[in-house]
Design an enzyme around this catalytic site. Structure first.
Site, PDB file in Angstrom:
ATOM      1  N   LYS A 151      -4.013  15.912  -6.905  1.00 24.06           N
ATOM      2  CA  LYS A 151      -3.257  15.879  -8.161  1.00 24.06           C
ATOM      3  C   LYS A 151      -2.498  17.202  -8.381  1.00 24.06           C
ATOM      4  O   LYS A 151      -1.390  17.194  -8.935  1.00 24.06           O
ATOM      5  CB  LYS A 151      -4.183  15.579  -9.338  1.00 24.06           C
ATOM      6  CG  LYS A 151      -4.822  14.173  -9.295  1.00 24.06           C
ATOM      7  CD  LYS A 151      -3.823  13.045  -9.515  1.00 24.06           C
ATOM      8  CE  LYS A 151      -4.531  11.712  -9.791  1.00 24.06           C
ATOM      9  NZ  LYS A 151      -3.615  10.579  -9.970  1.00 24.06           N
TER      10      LYS A 151
ATOM     11  N   SER B 282      -0.934  12.162 -13.287  1.00 16.39           N
ATOM     12  CA  SER B 282      -1.769  13.220 -12.704  1.00 16.39           C
ATOM     13  C   SER B 282      -3.189  13.129 -13.299  1.00 16.39           C
ATOM     14  O   SER B 282      -3.615  12.066 -13.753  1.00 16.39           O
ATOM     15  CB  SER B 282      -1.103  14.572 -13.005  1.00 16.39           C
ATOM     16  OG  SER B 282      -1.815  15.626 -12.419  1.00 16.39           O
TER      17      SER B 282
ATOM     18  N   ASP C 145       0.872  -1.174   0.000  1.00 14.62           N
ATOM     19  CA  ASP C 145       0.000   0.000   0.000  1.00 14.62           C
ATOM     20  C   ASP C 145       0.912   1.228   0.000  1.00 14.62           C
ATOM     21  O   ASP C 145       1.789   1.349   0.871  1.00 14.62           O
ATOM     22  CB  ASP C 145      -0.880  -0.040   1.276  1.00 14.62           C
ATOM     23  CG  ASP C 145      -1.979   1.012   1.254  1.00 14.62           C
ATOM     24  OD1 ASP C 145      -1.706   2.168   0.842  1.00 14.62           O
ATOM     25  OD2 ASP C 145      -3.112   0.691   1.660  1.00 14.62           O
TER      26      ASP C 145
HETATM   27  C1  HXC Z   1     -17.972   9.674  -0.242  1.00  9.89           C
HETATM   28  C2  HXC Z   1     -16.408   8.083   0.364  1.00  9.89           C
HETATM   29  C3  HXC Z   1     -16.699   7.328  -0.801  1.00  9.89           C
HETATM   30  C4  HXC Z   1     -17.706   7.836  -1.700  1.00  9.89           C
HETATM   31  C5  HXC Z   1     -15.161   6.280   0.324  1.00  9.89           C
HETATM   32  N1  HXC Z   1     -15.452   7.401   1.014  1.00  9.89           N
HETATM   33  N2  HXC Z   1     -15.894   6.221  -0.798  1.00  9.89           N
HETATM   34  N3  HXC Z   1     -17.013   9.244   0.633  1.00  9.89           N
HETATM   35  N4  HXC Z   1     -18.299   9.015  -1.375  1.00  9.89           N
HETATM   36  N5  HXC Z   1     -18.023   7.184  -2.821  1.00  9.89           N
HETATM   37  C6  HXC Z   1     -14.915   7.790   2.316  1.00  9.89           C
HETATM   38  C7  HXC Z   1     -15.325   6.775   3.397  1.00  9.89           C
HETATM   39  O1  HXC Z   1     -16.636   7.025   3.849  1.00  9.89           O
HETATM   40  C8  HXC Z   1     -14.251   7.027   4.460  1.00  9.89           C
HETATM   41  O2  HXC Z   1     -14.508   8.190   5.203  1.00  9.89           O
HETATM   42  C9  HXC Z   1     -13.018   7.316   3.621  1.00  9.89           C
HETATM   43  O3  HXC Z   1     -13.479   7.750   2.313  1.00  9.89           O
HETATM   44  C10 HXC Z   1     -12.112   6.100   3.456  1.00  9.89           C
HETATM   45  O4  HXC Z   1     -12.897   5.046   2.901  1.00  9.89           O
HETATM   46  P1  HXC Z   1     -12.338   3.546   2.835  1.00  9.89           P
HETATM   47  O5  HXC Z   1     -13.320   2.749   2.059  1.00  9.89           O
HETATM   48  O6  HXC Z   1     -11.973   3.084   4.202  1.00  9.89           O
HETATM   49  O7  HXC Z   1     -10.973   3.768   2.029  1.00  9.89           O
HETATM   50  P2  HXC Z   1      -9.982   2.717   1.383  1.00  9.89           P
HETATM   51  O8  HXC Z   1     -10.400   1.300   1.713  1.00  9.89           O
HETATM   52  O9  HXC Z   1      -8.625   3.141   1.718  1.00  9.89           O
HETATM   53  O10 HXC Z   1     -10.262   2.878  -0.201  1.00  9.89           O
HETATM   54  C11 HXC Z   1      -9.859   3.989  -0.915  1.00  9.89           C
HETATM   55  C12 HXC Z   1     -10.948   4.484  -1.891  1.00  9.89           C
HETATM   56  C13 HXC Z   1     -11.444   3.335  -2.805  1.00  9.89           C
HETATM   57  C14 HXC Z   1     -10.344   5.617  -2.688  1.00  9.89           C
HETATM   58  C15 HXC Z   1     -12.121   5.017  -1.080  1.00  9.89           C
HETATM   59  O11 HXC Z   1     -12.454   3.809  -3.662  1.00  9.89           O
HETATM   60  C16 HXC Z   1     -10.359   2.682  -3.592  1.00  9.89           C
HETATM   61  O12 HXC Z   1      -9.714   1.753  -3.111  1.00  9.89           O
HETATM   62  N6  HXC Z   1     -10.068   3.149  -4.849  1.00  9.89           N
HETATM   63  C17 HXC Z   1      -8.970   2.591  -5.697  1.00  9.89           C
HETATM   64  C18 HXC Z   1      -9.406   2.424  -7.126  1.00  9.89           C
HETATM   65  C19 HXC Z   1      -9.780   3.749  -7.792  1.00  9.89           C
HETATM   66  O13 HXC Z   1     -10.387   4.619  -7.151  1.00  9.89           O
HETATM   67  N7  HXC Z   1      -9.488   3.856  -9.083  1.00  9.89           N
HETATM   68  C20 HXC Z   1      -9.825   5.027  -9.862  1.00  9.89           C
HETATM   69  C21 HXC Z   1      -8.658   5.911 -10.011  1.00  9.89           C
HETATM   70  S1  HXC Z   1      -9.110   7.124 -11.226  1.00  9.89           S
HETATM   71  P3  HXC Z   1     -15.235   8.109   6.680  1.00  9.89           P
HETATM   72  O14 HXC Z   1     -15.365   9.534   7.100  1.00  9.89           O
HETATM   73  O15 HXC Z   1     -16.562   7.433   6.463  1.00  9.89           O
HETATM   74  O16 HXC Z   1     -14.314   7.325   7.556  1.00  9.89           O
HETATM   75  C22 HXC Z   1      -8.561   8.631 -10.789  1.00  9.89           C
HETATM   76  C23 HXC Z   1      -8.794   9.851 -11.681  1.00  9.89           C
HETATM   77  C24 HXC Z   1      -9.750   9.593 -12.784  1.00  9.89           C
HETATM   78  O17 HXC Z   1      -7.961   8.754  -9.810  1.00  9.89           O
HETATM   79  C25 HXC Z   1      -9.970  10.761 -13.686  1.00  9.89           C
HETATM   80  C26 HXC Z   1     -10.913  10.308 -14.794  1.00  9.89           C
HETATM   81  C27 HXC Z   1     -11.213  11.312 -15.841  1.00  9.89           C
HETATM   82  P1  NAP Z   2      -7.319   1.856 -11.563  1.00 17.09           P
HETATM   83  O1  NAP Z   2      -7.285   0.721 -12.528  1.00 17.09           O
HETATM   84  O2  NAP Z   2      -8.202   1.737 -10.389  1.00 17.09           O
HETATM   85  O3  NAP Z   2      -5.827   2.152 -11.091  1.00 17.09           O
HETATM   86  C1  NAP Z   2      -5.466   2.508  -9.794  1.00 17.09           C
HETATM   87  C2  NAP Z   2      -4.498   1.460  -9.270  1.00 17.09           C
HETATM   88  O4  NAP Z   2      -3.952   1.928  -8.024  1.00 17.09           O
HETATM   89  C3  NAP Z   2      -5.155   0.110  -9.007  1.00 17.09           C
HETATM   90  O5  NAP Z   2      -4.389  -0.911  -9.608  1.00 17.09           O
HETATM   91  C4  NAP Z   2      -5.134  -0.032  -7.488  1.00 17.09           C
HETATM   92  O6  NAP Z   2      -4.923  -1.402  -7.117  1.00 17.09           O
HETATM   93  C5  NAP Z   2      -3.961   0.856  -7.106  1.00 17.09           C
HETATM   94  N1  NAP Z   2      -4.103   1.429  -5.776  1.00 17.09           N
HETATM   95  C6  NAP Z   2      -5.161   2.091  -5.271  1.00 17.09           C
HETATM   96  N2  NAP Z   2      -4.929   2.438  -4.008  1.00 17.09           N
HETATM   97  C7  NAP Z   2      -3.676   2.000  -3.719  1.00 17.09           C
HETATM   98  C8  NAP Z   2      -2.868   2.048  -2.558  1.00 17.09           C
HETATM   99  N3  NAP Z   2      -3.291   2.639  -1.447  1.00 17.09           N
HETATM  100  N4  NAP Z   2      -1.627   1.490  -2.604  1.00 17.09           N
HETATM  101  C9  NAP Z   2      -1.184   0.877  -3.738  1.00 17.09           C
HETATM  102  N5  NAP Z   2      -1.914   0.800  -4.864  1.00 17.09           N
HETATM  103  C10 NAP Z   2      -3.146   1.347  -4.842  1.00 17.09           C
HETATM  104  O7  NAP Z   2      -7.753   3.203 -12.281  1.00 17.09           O
HETATM  105  P2  NAP Z   2      -7.291   3.998 -13.606  1.00 17.09           P
HETATM  106  O8  NAP Z   2      -8.492   4.730 -14.047  1.00 17.09           O
HETATM  107  O9  NAP Z   2      -6.573   3.141 -14.554  1.00 17.09           O
HETATM  108  O10 NAP Z   2      -6.288   5.093 -12.990  1.00 17.09           O
HETATM  109  C11 NAP Z   2      -4.885   4.970 -13.068  1.00 17.09           C
HETATM  110  C12 NAP Z   2      -4.217   6.320 -12.892  1.00 17.09           C
HETATM  111  O11 NAP Z   2      -4.611   7.205 -13.947  1.00 17.09           O
HETATM  112  C13 NAP Z   2      -4.580   7.034 -11.601  1.00 17.09           C
HETATM  113  O12 NAP Z   2      -3.454   7.740 -11.115  1.00 17.09           O
HETATM  114  C14 NAP Z   2      -5.637   8.015 -12.041  1.00 17.09           C
HETATM  115  O13 NAP Z   2      -5.745   9.108 -11.171  1.00 17.09           O
HETATM  116  C15 NAP Z   2      -5.113   8.416 -13.404  1.00 17.09           C
HETATM  117  N6  NAP Z   2      -6.114   8.978 -14.329  1.00 17.09           N
HETATM  118  C16 NAP Z   2      -7.076   8.167 -14.853  1.00 17.09           C
HETATM  119  C17 NAP Z   2      -7.937   8.677 -15.806  1.00 17.09           C
HETATM  120  C18 NAP Z   2      -8.955   7.794 -16.486  1.00 17.09           C
HETATM  121  O14 NAP Z   2      -9.602   8.203 -17.449  1.00 17.09           O
HETATM  122  N7  NAP Z   2      -9.134   6.575 -16.056  1.00 17.09           N
HETATM  123  C19 NAP Z   2      -7.855  10.018 -16.176  1.00 17.09           C
HETATM  124  C20 NAP Z   2      -6.898  10.821 -15.576  1.00 17.09           C
HETATM  125  C21 NAP Z   2      -6.020  10.287 -14.669  1.00 17.09           C
HETATM  126  P3  NAP Z   2      -5.447  -2.006  -5.713  1.00 17.09           P
HETATM  127  O15 NAP Z   2      -6.887  -1.630  -5.605  1.00 17.09           O
HETATM  128  O16 NAP Z   2      -5.188  -3.478  -5.826  1.00 17.09           O
HETATM  129  O17 NAP Z   2      -4.602  -1.373  -4.649  1.00 17.09           O
END
Ligand code: HXC
Ligand code: NAP
Length: 275
Positions: A166, A148, A71
């Site tokens: 970001k 980013s 992590d």
């Molecule tokens: C409001 C939320 C929420 C939601 C979580 N939280 N999801 N709040 N709306 N949908 C809050 C929870 O209530 C909690 O606060 C806190 O965030 C932590 O939640 P956890 O579930 O304990 O966190 P964790 O297990 O560490 O998981 C992290 C996560 C999860 C970010 C919340 O979604 C995750 O693991 N994401 C990884 C995959 C991902 O997101 N991929 C996309 C990346 S794309 P409280 O107050 O209740 O304790 C990207 C940019 C894309 O980054 C751009 C596209 C154009």
């Molecule tokens: P994604 O597949 O969910 O990628 C995020 C990766 O980060 C997952 O493999 C996840 O794996 C890992 N991750 C999340 N929390 C982590 C933690 N605490 N420690 C280690 N690894 C962790 O989503 P994606 O859309 O391809 O996004 C990839 C990157 O591109 C991100 O930086 C995002 O902000 C950026 N981005 C995406 C878009 C888009 O259109 N999708 C646009 C702009 C920027 P685990 O859950 O197994 O940890």
């Protein structure tokens, strides 16, 4: 995978690329492009199962792969992952900080912990990786890429946490480029646009509205993970040896209609004036 048509197939042979969050999506796409060009790949994430599946895909390119669960919020776990990858693959030449978390949340409803969670994964996680990779990157005179997002410089609704994280990453990148240039280390950010078939896009947009999304992109298509992988390969290659401290946007021009409302009004005025 087009990257091998345009770059030498062994461009990264003998090099080690470490991708945080490399088990899926854009980051895995980036890792595959490096693997196609001969690099050995290390990936980390929280789910070992996901990493194992990604590692199998990456090994199909004939490269060595180290897939280790860590992590990015846990600096010690990251340090251990970097040590393991160095032992198995050699010192890191490229670090890609791609691990991130995202969800839509109105600012007034987002809890402090929700905000902090995204800051911790994206910004602090990228710092942890950068900090722990320093010695290896100094040894190889390596390069860092930060993944980013457009939220760093254009406000997006319900993304207050992501925008802050970001934007912080991009400024950190510039500080690192400034401080570590003397060690031969380069640092740049990549800003992907809307990249199809990714978790990020799934979380932030409605597939039924895809046509509208595409219509707002000047190049009239969504991006692919290979668009980002190709840019990552270029920025890490000797072709980019004088490029550091840059935020490189790869979004088909999606950021350009920032003044869309003004443009729409101006077009009406223009039509009224000239028919
Ligand atoms: C409001 C939320 C929420 C939601 C979580 N939280 N999801 N709040 N709306 N949908 C809050 C929870 O209530 C909690 O606060 C806190 O965030 C932590 O939640 P956890 O579930 O304990 O966190 P964790 O297990 O560490 O998981 C992290 C996560 C999860 C970010 C919340 O979604 C995750 O693991 N994401 C990884 C995959 C991902 O997101 N991929 C996309 C990346 S794309 P409280 O107050 O209740 O304790 C990207 C940019 C894309 O980054 C751009 C596209 C154009
Ligand atoms: P994604 O597949 O969910 O990628 C995020 C990766 O980060 C997952 O493999 C996840 O794996 C890992 N991750 C999340 N929390 C982590 C933690 N605490 N420690 C280690 N690894 C962790 O989503 P994606 O859309 O391809 O996004 C990839 C990157 O591109 C991100 O930086 C995002 O902000 C950026 N981005 C995406 C878009 C888009 O259109 N999708 C646009 C702009 C920027 P685990 O859950 O197994 O940890």
């Amino acid at each position: 995978m087009l990257v091998t048509q345009y770059f030498l197939k062994d461009l990264f042979k003998g090099k080690t690329v470490f991708v945080t969050g490399g088990g899926s999506g854009i980051n895995l796409g980036v890792a595959k492009n490096f693997a196609a060009l001969g690099a050995n790949i290390a990936i980390c994430g929280r789910s070992q199962e996901k990493l194992n599946a990604a590692a199998a895909d990456l090994r199909a390119f004939g490269t060595k792969v180290c897939a280790v669960s860590a992590d990015v919020r846990d600096s010690a776990a990251l340090e251990a992952a970097f040590e393991q990858s160095k032992a198995e693959l050699g010192a890191m030449d490229v670090l890609v900080c791609g691990a991130a978390g995202n969800f839509l949340a109105p600012a007034e409803k987002l809890s402090a912990n929700g905000f902090k969670t995204v800051i911790d994964i994206d910004l602090l996680g990228s710092f942890n990786a950068t900090h722990k990779a320093f010695e290896q990157l100094k040894e190889t005179r390596g390069t860092i890429l930060y993944i980013s997002a457009g939220m760093a410089y254009i406000p997006h609704a319900f993304q207050v946490h992501v925008g802050a994280a970001k934007a912080g990453i991009d400024m950190m990148m510039k500080n690192i480029a400034l401080e570590w240039g003397r060690f031969g280390i380069r640092a740049n950010s990549i800003v992907p646009g809307s990249i199809e078939e990714t978790e990020g896009l799934k979380r932030l947009s409605d597939p039924a509205e895809k046509e509208k999304l595409v219509a707002a992109v000047p190049l009239l298509r969504t991006g692919t993970v290979d668009d980002i992988g190709q840019l990552a390969a270029f920025l890490s290659s000797p072709l980019a040896s004088y490029i550091t401290g840059c935020v490189v946007v790869c979004d088909g021009g999606q950021n350009l209609p920032g003044s869309a409302l003004f443009n729409a009004t101006a077009e009406l005025v223009l039509r009224a004036q000239h028919g």
